[in-house]
Design a protein around this motif. Structure first.
Motif, mmCIF file in Angstrom:
data_model
loop_
_atom_site.group_PDB
_atom_site.id
_atom_site.type_symbol
_atom_site.label_atom_id
_atom_site.label_comp_id
_atom_site.label_asym_id
_atom_site.label_seq_id
_atom_site.Cartn_x
_atom_site.Cartn_y
_atom_site.Cartn_z
ATOM 1 N N LYS A 152 -0.991 0.000 -0.467
ATOM 2 C CA LYS A 152 -0.375 -1.086 -1.237
ATOM 3 C C LYS A 152 -0.431 -0.803 -2.741
ATOM 4 O O LYS A 152 0.448 -1.229 -3.496
ATOM 5 C CB LYS A 152 -1.063 -2.412 -0.904
ATOM 6 N N ALA A 153 -1.461 -0.072 -3.184
ATOM 7 C CA ALA A 153 -1.589 0.236 -4.612
ATOM 8 C C ALA A 153 -0.749 1.442 -5.032
ATOM 9 O O ALA A 153 -0.126 1.449 -6.098
ATOM 10 C CB ALA A 153 -3.053 0.488 -4.955
ATOM 11 N N ASN A 154 -0.727 2.470 -4.169
ATOM 12 C CA ASN A 154 -0.042 3.724 -4.519
ATOM 13 C C ASN A 154 0.363 4.421 -3.219
ATOM 14 O O ASN A 154 -0.332 5.319 -2.735
ATOM 15 C CB ASN A 154 -0.969 4.618 -5.349
ATOM 16 N N PRO A 155 1.466 3.999 -2.624
ATOM 17 C CA PRO A 155 1.837 4.540 -1.302
ATOM 18 C C PRO A 155 2.050 6.044 -1.292
ATOM 19 O O PRO A 155 1.710 6.716 -0.315
ATOM 20 C CB PRO A 155 3.132 3.785 -0.966
ATOM 21 N N ASP A 156 2.591 6.596 -2.355
ATOM 22 C CA ASP A 156 2.849 8.035 -2.368
ATOM 23 C C ASP A 156 1.538 8.824 -2.278
ATOM 24 O O ASP A 156 1.445 9.811 -1.530
ATOM 25 C CB ASP A 156 3.603 8.419 -3.648
ATOM 26 N N TYR A 157 0.529 8.386 -3.030
ATOM 27 C CA TYR A 157 -0.740 9.125 -2.990
ATOM 28 C C TYR A 157 -1.451 8.918 -1.648
ATOM 29 O O TYR A 157 -2.021 9.868 -1.101
ATOM 30 C CB TYR A 157 -1.660 8.701 -4.134
ATOM 31 N N ALA A 158 -1.428 7.706 -1.142
ATOM 32 C CA ALA A 158 -2.075 7.445 0.140
ATOM 33 C C ALA A 158 -1.472 8.323 1.238
ATOM 34 O O ALA A 158 -2.200 8.905 2.060
ATOM 35 C CB ALA A 158 -1.947 5.974 0.496
#
Length: 538
Positions: A152-158
């Protein structure tokens, strides 16, 4: 898409992080064997690099011939280091476990705040650690910690952390709702996106901080997750982990998935209660599927209906999970409750008899006085047998006397009991560790010459509850006793404004109930007439 679900049990690792849960290495071995018989696919035994207890467990359990895959838990390597020099990874790969679960950060906030490193270094830690485990011949699973918050905070990094895990050869990528704050709709949406984006088997690991761990797990499965992680009875840190005792039957009986064999699912209740005993943790009576009250019926309308067809008030047959239907008798009871309970204990009761109404009225009167028969099955059975003329009075109490004396050595309790057994008066004196123990010893001493098997009966629990505390020390008390002969367990109740009298009442019921079984056994095995034994009906 396959309907087969892989079950990953972490009772021995995540479950032991729950407050009040402490297991010895021996306890963990015993529970592992139970989990193996239940048919779970992975058993996470602990962190072999964290403490001596887990090291001992792995040393002992690898000598067992488990069908389940033994799994060790650990973290990715430390920042700015190499795997070969990481002592925790060394212990993990030397544990003898077949598989390793490595937890790694997927939330950029945690990478910066908890690890205090760069996003790039965290990705390297994930990839290199999983590859290292694989190079040592172990199956690798990646626990994507805080994944839903991270997504939810940073989908690309997750998603990038998951891609690194796949690149390293992780057999399972497990999405963790570590803080337990995600809702089922969010779980379903995010897992669906992950399943589309990452071509790897996906698992789910949820916590119960919003009381949604089971619901979130099922939502993840519906979205495509095929491994489920959880604990027996939902043990775990803070509010606990997803409860496998609810997840397993929901998956198998409600959603059409296959996780364990049907005969293994029937072991669920016994496994849940076994683990709670070893963990010394109370199993809630209302726990779904496996609790003592999960299929208990109290209201008269309910009981009347289930006697016609149990599906009227039971969503599944309790036998499918190894539980059983129970009919409770209380002030809310109707005639159906009494008839069902009487039939359960083998009494021949006609539904038209006025006796049933008299029994109901008697129970309501007693419960108004403070008795509670839901938790006193033996006292209830004696009451019913007395009412329907099926009880033999194996002894009568003529009197008892208590002497409590304070001496220099401490408190001394002495009981004097006078009873009558088949016309023979018996007078005994015994000391004890407190008044109730002295009474117990004196009564047994009086009866053992007639019933030697009474030595096999032991008190296993004793509870006192004050009723109407406004009366202070003059208040009524309810005493509940649990007794066992190591084959069966039974509960009795006594109520009085005198705690000794209430205890005596529950104690006498306990002995009467035990002797009732002995007398019936003797009647079957012997042709001696009942009258010659001095046994008469009430």
């Amino acid at each position: 898409m396959t309907n087969s679900i892989t079950i990953f049990d972490t009772t021995l690792r995540d479950g032991t992080q729950g407050e009040g849960i402490s297991l010895t290495a021996e306890d963990k071995v015993k529970i592992a064997l139970k989990l193996d018989s239940l048919g779970v696919h992975y058993i996470e035994g602990g962190n072999p690099g964290s403490n001596g207890k887990d090291i001992e467990f792995f040393r002992r359990i690898r000598q067992m011939n488990l069908t389940s895959k033994l799994t060790a838990f650990g973290s990715t390597r430390r920042k700015n280091s190499v795997c070969e020099q990481d002592i925790n990874l060394k212990h993990l790969t030397e544990s003898g476990a077949q598989a390793a679960t490595l937890v790694g950060k997927t939330w950029d906030f945690h990478v910066h705040t908890a690890l205090q490193t760069t996003l790039e270094e965290n990705l390297a830690m994930i990839q290199e650690s999983l590859a290292y485990v694989r190079s040592r011949g172990m199956e690798a699973l990646f626990d994507a910690e805080h994944f839903f918050d991270g997504y939810k905070a940073n989908p690309d990094y997750a998603l990038a952390t998951l891609a690194k895990a796949k690149e390293a050869g992780a057999e399972w990528i497990v999405l963790c709702d570590t803080n337990g704050g995600t809702l089922p709709t969010e779980i379903h949406e995010i897992v669906s996106r992950v399943v589309s984006a990452i071509d790897a088997p996906i698992g789910i690991h949820t916590h119960n901080d919003c009381e949604l761990a089971v619901a979130n797990t099922l939502a993840a499965v519906a979205a495509g997750a095929r491994q489920v992680q959880g604990t027996i009875n939902g043990y775990g840190e803070r509010c606990g982990n997803a409860n496998l005792c609810s997840i397993l039957p929901n998956l198998q009986l409600k959603m059409g998935y296959r996780a364990v064999r049907d005969d293994q699912l029937k072991m669920l209740t016994s496994v849940a209660r076994y683990v709670s005993e070893l963990a010394n943790a109370h199993l809630p009576v209302n726990q779904p599927y496996v609790g003592n009250a999960a299929f208990a019926h109290k209201g008269g309308i309910h009981v009347s209906a289930i006697l016609k067809d149990s599906k009227t008030y039971e969503h599944i047959p309790p036998e499918l999970v190894g539980n059983k239907q129970r009919v409770l008798v209380s002030e809310l009871a109707g005639q159906s409750n009494i008839l069902s309970k009487a039939q359960e204990i083998g009494l021949d009761v006609n539904a038209e008899q006025l006796k049933s109404r008299e029994v109901i009225d008697r129970i309501k009167e007693l419960e108004h006085q403070g008795y509670q028969f839901e938790g006193a099955d033996a006292s209830l059975e004696l009451l019913l047998r007395d009412a329907y003329g099926d009880t033999q009075q194996v002894f009568t109490v003529e009197s008892f006397k208590m002497i409590v004396e304070k001496t220099a050595a401490g408190m001394l309790s002495e009981a004097i009991v006078k009873i009558n057994v088949g016309g023979q008066q018996v007078y005994t004196v015994a000391e004890g560790n407190g008044p109730v123990n002295a009474l117990d010893n004196a009564l047994r001493k009086a009866l053992v010459q007639f019933y030697p098997d009474i030595n096999h009966i032991h008190l296993t629990d004793y509870k006192v509850r004050v009723l109407g505390g406004k009366d202070a020390t003059a208040a009524k008390v309810r005493v509940l006793m649990e007794s066992t002969d190591f084959k069966d367990t039974w509960n009795t109740v006594g109520v009085s404004s005198n705690v000794i009298e209430a205890s005596w009442e529950a104690l006498v019921d306990s002995i009467r109930y035990a002797l009732l079984g002995m007398v019936k056994k003797n009647d079957v095995e012997s042709e001696t007439p009942r009258e010659s034994l001095g046994l008469v009906n009430f």
